[in-house]
Design an enzyme around this catalytic site. Structure first.
Site, PDB file in Angstrom:
ATOM      1  N   ASN A  12       5.609  33.065  26.188  1.00  0.00           N
ATOM      2  CA  ASN A  12       4.700  34.218  26.173  1.00  0.00           C
ATOM      3  C   ASN A  12       5.473  35.537  25.963  1.00  0.00           C
ATOM      4  O   ASN A  12       6.539  35.548  25.380  1.00  0.00           O
ATOM      5  CB  ASN A  12       3.860  34.256  27.442  1.00  0.00           C
ATOM      6  CG  ASN A  12       3.084  32.960  27.619  1.00  0.00           C
ATOM      7  OD1 ASN A  12       2.546  32.449  26.659  1.00  0.00           O
ATOM      8  ND2 ASN A  12       3.048  32.438  28.817  1.00  0.00           N
ATOM      9  N   ASP A  15       8.497  38.142  29.614  1.00  0.00           N
ATOM     10  CA  ASP A  15       9.926  38.410  29.767  1.00  0.00           C
ATOM     11  C   ASP A  15      10.304  39.662  28.963  1.00  0.00           C
ATOM     12  O   ASP A  15      10.902  40.599  29.484  1.00  0.00           O
ATOM     13  CB  ASP A  15      10.743  37.202  29.291  1.00  0.00           C
ATOM     14  CG  ASP A  15      10.305  35.923  29.980  1.00  0.00           C
ATOM     15  OD1 ASP A  15      10.575  35.793  31.174  1.00  0.00           O
ATOM     16  OD2 ASP A  15       9.670  35.077  29.323  1.00  0.00           O
ATOM     17  N   TYR A 193      -4.615  33.509  29.432  1.00  0.00           N
ATOM     18  CA  TYR A 193      -3.988  32.287  28.912  1.00  0.00           C
ATOM     19  C   TYR A 193      -5.059  31.316  28.443  1.00  0.00           C
ATOM     20  O   TYR A 193      -4.894  30.582  27.510  1.00  0.00           O
ATOM     21  CB  TYR A 193      -3.208  31.558  30.019  1.00  0.00           C
ATOM     22  CG  TYR A 193      -2.085  32.333  30.611  1.00  0.00           C
ATOM     23  CD1 TYR A 193      -0.987  32.685  29.835  1.00  0.00           C
ATOM     24  CD2 TYR A 193      -2.101  32.721  31.942  1.00  0.00           C
ATOM     25  CE1 TYR A 193       0.070  33.391  30.380  1.00  0.00           C
ATOM     26  CE2 TYR A 193      -1.053  33.426  32.491  1.00  0.00           C
ATOM     27  CZ  TYR A 193       0.025  33.762  31.706  1.00  0.00           C
ATOM     28  OH  TYR A 193       1.057  34.468  32.243  1.00  0.00           O
ATOM     29  N   ALA A 260       1.021  47.980  20.148  1.00  0.00           N
ATOM     30  CA  ALA A 260       2.269  48.393  20.806  1.00  0.00           C
ATOM     31  C   ALA A 260       2.036  48.500  22.317  1.00  0.00           C
ATOM     32  O   ALA A 260       0.918  48.771  22.763  1.00  0.00           O
ATOM     33  CB  ALA A 260       2.719  49.740  20.259  1.00  0.00           C
ATOM     34  N   GLN A 261       3.112  48.310  23.084  1.00  0.00           N
ATOM     35  CA  GLN A 261       2.965  48.332  24.545  1.00  0.00           C
ATOM     36  C   GLN A 261       2.391  49.660  25.038  1.00  0.00           C
ATOM     37  O   GLN A 261       1.600  49.696  25.986  1.00  0.00           O
ATOM     38  CB  GLN A 261       4.324  48.062  25.205  1.00  0.00           C
ATOM     39  CG  GLN A 261       4.215  47.645  26.648  1.00  0.00           C
ATOM     40  CD  GLN A 261       5.571  47.358  27.260  1.00  0.00           C
ATOM     41  OE1 GLN A 261       6.491  48.171  27.218  1.00  0.00           O
ATOM     42  NE2 GLN A 261       5.709  46.180  27.850  1.00  0.00           N
ATOM     43  N   GLY A 278      -0.008  37.027  33.858  1.00  0.00           N
ATOM     44  CA  GLY A 278       1.457  37.067  33.948  1.00  0.00           C
ATOM     45  C   GLY A 278       1.959  38.108  34.919  1.00  0.00           C
ATOM     46  O   GLY A 278       1.548  38.149  36.076  1.00  0.00           O
ATOM     47  N   GLU A 279       2.830  38.977  34.435  1.00  0.00           N
ATOM     48  CA  GLU A 279       3.440  39.962  35.338  1.00  0.00           C
ATOM     49  C   GLU A 279       3.268  41.399  34.854  1.00  0.00           C
ATOM     50  O   GLU A 279       2.808  42.268  35.597  1.00  0.00           O
ATOM     51  CB  GLU A 279       4.933  39.658  35.519  1.00  0.00           C
ATOM     52  CG  GLU A 279       5.635  40.716  36.345  1.00  0.00           C
ATOM     53  CD  GLU A 279       6.938  40.282  36.960  1.00  0.00           C
ATOM     54  OE1 GLU A 279       7.080  39.099  37.316  1.00  0.00           O
ATOM     55  OE2 GLU A 279       7.823  41.135  37.117  1.00  0.00           O
ATOM     56  N   ASP A 280       3.637  41.666  33.607  1.00  0.00           N
ATOM     57  CA  ASP A 280       3.694  43.071  33.207  1.00  0.00           C
ATOM     58  C   ASP A 280       2.310  43.700  33.044  1.00  0.00           C
ATOM     59  O   ASP A 280       2.076  44.820  33.509  1.00  0.00           O
ATOM     60  CB  ASP A 280       4.496  43.224  31.911  1.00  0.00           C
ATOM     61  CG  ASP A 280       4.701  44.692  31.581  1.00  0.00           C
ATOM     62  OD1 ASP A 280       5.348  45.383  32.384  1.00  0.00           O
ATOM     63  OD2 ASP A 280       4.165  45.168  30.567  1.00  0.00           O
TER      64      ASP A 280
HETATM   65  C1  LIG Z   1      -1.814  41.519  24.097  1.00  0.00           C
HETATM   66  C2  LIG Z   1      -0.700  42.509  24.143  1.00  0.00           C
HETATM   67  C3  LIG Z   1       0.279  42.447  25.123  1.00  0.00           C
HETATM   68  N1  LIG Z   1       1.276  43.373  25.158  1.00  0.00           N
HETATM   69  C4  LIG Z   1       2.332  43.294  26.178  1.00  0.00           C
HETATM   70  C5  LIG Z   1       1.933  43.761  27.545  1.00  0.00           C
HETATM   71  C6  LIG Z   1       2.983  43.066  28.390  1.00  0.00           C
HETATM   72  O1  LIG Z   1       4.161  43.844  28.393  1.00  0.00           O
HETATM   73  C7  LIG Z   1       3.245  41.757  27.644  1.00  0.00           C
HETATM   74  C8  LIG Z   1       2.573  40.571  28.288  1.00  0.00           C
HETATM   75  O2  LIG Z   1       3.257  40.198  29.433  1.00  0.00           O
HETATM   76  P1  LIG Z   1       2.550  39.687  30.746  1.00  0.00           P
HETATM   77  O3  LIG Z   1       1.409  40.545  31.043  1.00  0.00           O
HETATM   78  O4  LIG Z   1       3.590  39.554  31.799  1.00  0.00           O
HETATM   79  O5  LIG Z   1       1.932  38.267  30.369  1.00  0.00           O
HETATM   80  P2  LIG Z   1       2.524  36.917  29.720  1.00  0.00           P
HETATM   81  O6  LIG Z   1       1.723  35.831  30.197  1.00  0.00           O
HETATM   82  O7  LIG Z   1       2.583  37.085  28.245  1.00  0.00           O
HETATM   83  O8  LIG Z   1       3.951  36.765  30.278  1.00  0.00           O
HETATM   84  C9  LIG Z   1       4.569  36.093  31.323  1.00  0.00           C
HETATM   85  O9  LIG Z   1       4.242  36.011  32.596  1.00  0.00           O
HETATM   86  C10 LIG Z   1       5.350  35.758  33.451  1.00  0.00           C
HETATM   87  C11 LIG Z   1       4.885  35.732  34.865  1.00  0.00           C
HETATM   88  C12 LIG Z   1       6.070  34.512  33.052  1.00  0.00           C
HETATM   89  O10 LIG Z   1       7.180  34.309  33.826  1.00  0.00           O
HETATM   90  C13 LIG Z   1       6.542  34.703  31.669  1.00  0.00           C
HETATM   91  O11 LIG Z   1       7.303  33.625  31.242  1.00  0.00           O
HETATM   92  C14 LIG Z   1       5.368  34.961  30.788  1.00  0.00           C
HETATM   93  O12 LIG Z   1       4.550  33.841  30.711  1.00  0.00           O
HETATM   94  O13 LIG Z   1       2.747  41.943  26.330  1.00  0.00           O
HETATM   95  C15 LIG Z   1       1.321  44.408  24.235  1.00  0.00           C
HETATM   96  O14 LIG Z   1       2.225  45.244  24.294  1.00  0.00           O
HETATM   97  N2  LIG Z   1       0.363  44.463  23.254  1.00  0.00           N
HETATM   98  C16 LIG Z   1      -0.653  43.553  23.167  1.00  0.00           C
HETATM   99  O15 LIG Z   1      -1.495  43.644  22.257  1.00  0.00           O
END
Ligand SMILES: Cc1cn([C@H]2C[C@H](O)[C@@H](COP(=O)(O)OP(=O)(O)O[C@H]3O[C@@H](C)[C@H](O)[C@@H](O)[C@H]3O)O2)c(=O)[nH]c1=O
Length: 397
Positions: A12, A15, A193, A260-261, A278-280
């Site tokens: 995903n 990280d 997910y 973009a983030q 996830g986390e972020d």
């Molecule tokens: C959909 C989208 C996401 N993003 C970014 C936001 C976040 O920084 C990132 C997604 O990360 P997360 O929210 O953490 O979800 P995630 O599910 O993608 O990430 C994780 O979760 C962790 C707990 C696991 O350990 C990891 O291995 C991983 O699975 O993508 C964008 O910048 N633009 C977008 O259009």
């Protein structure tokens, strides 16, 4: 300070999302960062403009020849115990040895293991603990555990400058794309997910005060976009992104491309409900928005995610209906309107209860309070730099 931040992309985007946010924040605070990435495929959309002070460097695949590593910086951060390459760690150990013998006046870097975010009690206990290295290329060095978290006795969350008018900025930006809600319509962001309970969940939420009309913005989610389309019956005519949902009248669906983030933050800020994962995105939603969120937690094989979810729900002070929606979204319980099964023979069955607008109002109030408490805290970068400065002061030279 000069930072080396190591990030291994396991799956995903969490990280890279966590590491990019930290790197960009460190850069904004005047530090220089080398972000070592083993997989940078998400960067062109996640961070198309880069960030001041941040340089992305490739981390060669396991088994590939290691490059000649540059001299380590003042701080080395490994994200989620990702084990920096042996050659780099050897260079850290060599610096430390030279410092000890007085052969070199430079300090060895402070080595940080940035851990996963959780509201569980072990985080306060483990935050800041030392992990002396006895074997391998880092023998003699100390690695320090740094835990993000929700309390003053943890590392906190990466906050940065969150503009007071972020919601307005977000609405303007969304309008420019034609992604805004219409008058009388609430909006939700879905970043998930697994889309299985979406229609039933949305119907329940809309009955429980989120409706009667909802714009659901579906974020790019990796592999599950087709599932979301199918489940929500999204109309897929060329150029047509508006759809309808089978089981939730009043619902309009908008399918988004990856953004973009920084724009993702705006989507979070603009929504009346954030379904994050996830986390972020989970951490960010509670910082940039006072609105309720539903967290789809990353499932762990041993079921540890259920305790992690419960700990966060306690910390966020979720009222009962919100707790039920939250558990249902993660497959850990029924939706609030579903009849509860009696737990034990003879125990009176709880009456099925249809959620009402009061449930939404109570949840919105709790979410706003939690958001205010978090925003009153300082940033993870402030705590991390103070932590590093303390380690350096204790081990001079
Ligand atoms: C959909 C989208 C996401 N993003 C970014 C936001 C976040 O920084 C990132 C997604 O990360 P997360 O929210 O953490 O979800 P995630 O599910 O993608 O990430 C994780 O979760 C962790 C707990 C696991 O350990 C990891 O291995 C991983 O699975 O993508 C964008 O910048 N633009 C977008 O259009």
């Amino acid at each position: 300070m000069r930072w080396d931040l190591f990030c291994r992309v396991i799956d995903n985007w969490g990280d890279i999302g966590v590491c990019w946010r930290l790197a960009a924040r460190l850069g904004a605070a005047g530090h220089t960062v080398r972000l070592w990435l083993d997989d940078d495929r998400a960067l062109p959309w996640l961070a198309p403009a880069g960030a001041p002070g941040v340089e992305v460097r490739p981390w060669p695949a396991d088994g590939a020849a290691e490059p000649v590593w540059p001299e380590p910086g003042d701080v080395v951060v490994e994200a989620f115990g990702c084990d920096p390459p042996a050659g780099f760690v050897s260079a850290m150990a060599a610096m430390a040895a030279q410092t000890r013998t007085g052969a070199d006046s430079r300090r060895a870097p402070v080595w940080i293991n940035l851990e996963y975010l959780s509201a569980e009690p072990y985080v306060e206990r483990s935050h800041g603990l030392a992990s002396p290295q006895w074997h391998g290329p880092g023998a003699g060095l100390t690695k320090w555990f740094f835990y993000p978290g929700f309390t003053a006795r943890t590392g906190g969350l990466v906050q940065g400058d969150i503009a007071p008018d972020l919601r307005q900025q977000a609405d303007d930006r969304l309008s420019a794309h034609g992604w805004q809600a219409q008058a009388g319509e609430r909006s939700a962001l879905l970043f998930a997910y697994d889309a299985r309970p979406v229609p039933a969940l949305l119907a329940s939420l809309m009955r429980g005060g989120l409706g009667p009309r909802l714009l659901l913005r579906v974020a790019a989610s990796g592999t599950l976009q087709d599932d979301v389309d199918r489940l929500l019956d999204v109309v897929r005519a060329p150029g047509e992104r508006i759809g309808r949902a089978r089981s939730a009248p009043g619902l309009r669906v908008l399918r988004l491309p990856p953004v973009a983030q920084t724009d993702f933050d705006l989507l979070l800020a603009a929504s009346d409900l954030n379904l994050v994962r996830g986390e972020d995105s989970f951490a960010r939603a509670q910082l940039v928005s006072a609105a309720p969120l539903l967290w789809q937690i990353y499932v762990q094989d041993d079921g540890a995610h259920a305790a992690k979810l419960d700990a966060w729900m306690r910390c966020a002070g979720l009222p009962p209906a919100a707790t039920a929606w939250q558990r249902a979204w993660n497959g850990l319980g029924p939706l609030p309107q579903e009849p509860q099964e009696p737990q034990t023979q003879g125990v009176q069955t709880q009456e099925p209860r249809t959620p009402t607008a009061t449930d939404w109002a109570a949840w919105a109030e709790a979410a706003a309070g939690h958001h205010r408490r978090l925003r009153a805290d300082d940033c993870l970068v402030t705590r991390l730099t103070a932590f590093v400065a303390e380690r350096r002061a204790r081990a001079p030279g």
